[in-house]
Design a protein around this motif. Structure first.
Motif, PDB file in Angstrom:
ATOM      1  N   UNK A   2       4.129 -10.919   0.690  1.00 46.42           N
ATOM      2  CA  UNK A   2       3.327  -9.383   1.197  1.00 46.42           C
ATOM      3  C   UNK A   2       4.701  -8.452   1.114  1.00 46.42           C
ATOM      4  N   UNK A   3       5.983  -8.649   1.459  1.00 49.49           N
ATOM      5  CA  UNK A   3       7.260  -7.855   1.869  1.00 49.49           C
ATOM      6  C   UNK A   3       7.900  -7.870   0.620  1.00 49.49           C
ATOM      7  N   UNK A  60       8.354   2.687  -1.705  1.00 51.05           N
ATOM      8  CA  UNK A  60      10.078   3.495  -1.537  1.00 51.05           C
ATOM      9  C   UNK A  60      10.574   3.049  -0.052  1.00 51.05           C
ATOM     10  N   UNK A  61       9.561   2.616   1.424  1.00 54.46           N
ATOM     11  CA  UNK A  61      10.052   2.875   2.492  1.00 54.46           C
ATOM     12  C   UNK A  61       8.791   2.246   3.172  1.00 54.46           C
ATOM     13  N   UNK A  62       8.529   0.696   3.953  1.00 50.11           N
ATOM     14  CA  UNK A  62       8.007   0.371   4.388  1.00 50.11           C
ATOM     15  C   UNK A  62       8.317  -0.159   5.922  1.00 50.11           C
ATOM     16  N   UNK A 100      15.171  -2.113   1.919  1.00 50.20           N
ATOM     17  CA  UNK A 100      14.203  -2.600   0.779  1.00 50.20           C
ATOM     18  C   UNK A 100      15.469  -3.726   0.329  1.00 50.20           C
ATOM     19  N   UNK A 101      16.312  -3.459   1.335  1.00 54.71           N
ATOM     20  CA  UNK A 101      17.360  -5.903   1.233  1.00 54.71           C
ATOM     21  C   UNK A 101      16.147  -6.764   1.729  1.00 54.71           C
ATOM     22  N   UNK A 102      15.464  -6.018   2.772  1.00 56.01           N
ATOM     23  CA  UNK A 102      14.478  -7.186   3.792  1.00 56.01           C
ATOM     24  C   UNK A 102      13.388  -7.318   2.801  1.00 56.01           C
ATOM     25  N   UNK A 103      12.986  -7.167   2.007  1.00 50.49           N
ATOM     26  CA  UNK A 103      11.593  -6.150   0.661  1.00 50.49           C
ATOM     27  C   UNK A 103      12.184  -7.608  -0.702  1.00 50.49           C
TER      28      UNK A 103
END
Length: 350
Positions: A180-181, A190-192, A75-78
């Protein structure tokens, strides 16, 4: 400047039906080869799980990783991707997301609620509408990146109340598209995972040690993704098989609404001089995941209803059982199902 090489078909042409059919479908040889390759990939992922997904990701995307967990986006990367894009991109992404969310919230209010009523004899009948527990969304990431696909697939699922939204997106050569992110962050993914192709579809359908199995897979992809979705249907639900979207543009600037009542089969109908198709693709609000390849005659655009399921509610009162029991027993005896008939008769007053 560049020129668009658009193929135009004329309905009055003698070869229109043949040319239109050719435009919509893959060749038999290509389709057969893809089907076999996808079957092999699905079987391998089902057998070897994470290891198989890693092998295919290395082979097809040129991305190497020590474990599949290393390809999960946090989630931090997004959030970092969202912060890294330009203010104009952030603004556009949030505005589009707001419009898509608003449209689907209205859609949910109109058709996505549970309901029930009681007969005069006290029998309760109704329908219970519940969201799916977990869905997977496939976002293309090969020749181009599509943040709009993230919004159009994740937001209706989120609005419908889906518990977990798992995104997969290929990143050829390890190149991650920040937009995209960022869209995944805005849409509430939720998850990627940075995996794609038939192997990603298989991972979502069957589950691996790292990727959780989902209840439904939505989102477009190439022929391999389409073939994989077709093959896992039944194990999971799918939205549709990707192909040419069925849209209709009414370019009558003088009065477009005069034609609209006569139209029956289109995934989206664009009316008026200011309504470019691109607005529907990105930010108007309605979903851009549309029926394809002639399916608009029996299917609809993606919506909140695609992320819900319905359970019938039946509570028969004592009085109601006296009427319904006689009817059910008569029909059950007619079908030779004595057990059904006796179950209904046991509730009848002697």
């Amino acid at each position: 400047m560049f020129a668009l090489n658009l193929r135009t078909l004329h309905t009055t042409a003698a070869d229109f039906e043949a040319e239109f059919a050719r435009l919509r479908h893959w060749s038999a040889e290509e389709d057969a080869a893809i089907e076999q390759r996808v079957a092999d990939i699905l079987a391998d992922v089902r057998r070897r799980g994470d290891a198989a997904v890693l092998d295919y990701t290395t082979r097809f995307d040129g991305v190497q990783a020590a474990s599949l967990g290393a390809l999960e986006l946090t989630r931090e990367e997004l959030k970092a991707a969202f912060d890294a894009i330009t203010p104009a991109q952030r603004s556009a992404l949030q505005a589009a997301a707001q419009r898509v969310r608003s449209y689907h919230e209205r859609q949910l209010q109109a058709s996505g609620q549970s309901w029930s009523y009681r007969d005069e004899d006290g029998t309760l009948l109704g329908q219970k509408v519940t969201p799916l527990d977990r869905v997977g969304i496939y976002v293309p990431g090969g020749k181009a990146a599509y943040p709009s696909s993230v919004l159009m697939n994740a937001i209706p699922a989120h609005v419908a109340g889906v518990g977990e939204i798992i995104m997969v997106v290929p990143t050829p050569k390890g190149e991650k598209n920040a937009l995209v992110l960022a869209a995944a962050y805005v849409a509430g993914v939720t998850r990627a995972f940075t995996i794609g192709g038939a192997q990603a579809v298989a991972a979502l359908a069957y589950g691996t040690a790292t990727v959780p199995a989902v209840d439904k897979i939505t989102g477009p992809g190439n022929a391999y993704v389409a073939s994989a979705k077709r093959r896992v249907f039944g194990q999971v639900g799918i939205d549709m098989i990707a192909g040419p979207s069925e849209i209709l543009v009414i370019a009558d600037g003088r009065d477009p609404h005069r034609w609209e009542p006569a139209l029956k089969h289109a995934g989206a109908i664009f009316l008026g001089a200011y309504t470019s198709e691109s607005l529907g693709d990105y930010c108007a609000g309605p979903n851009h995941v549309l029926p394809t390849s002639g399916t608009a005659r029996f299917s609809s655009p993606l919506g909140t209803y695609d992320f819900q399921k319905r359970s019938s509610l039946i509570e028969v009162s004592e009085a109601g059982a006296q009427t319904l029991g006689v009817i059910a027993a008569e029909l059950a005896y007619g079908e030779g199902l004595q057990g059904h008939a006796r179950a209904a008769e046991m509730r009848l007053k002697r």
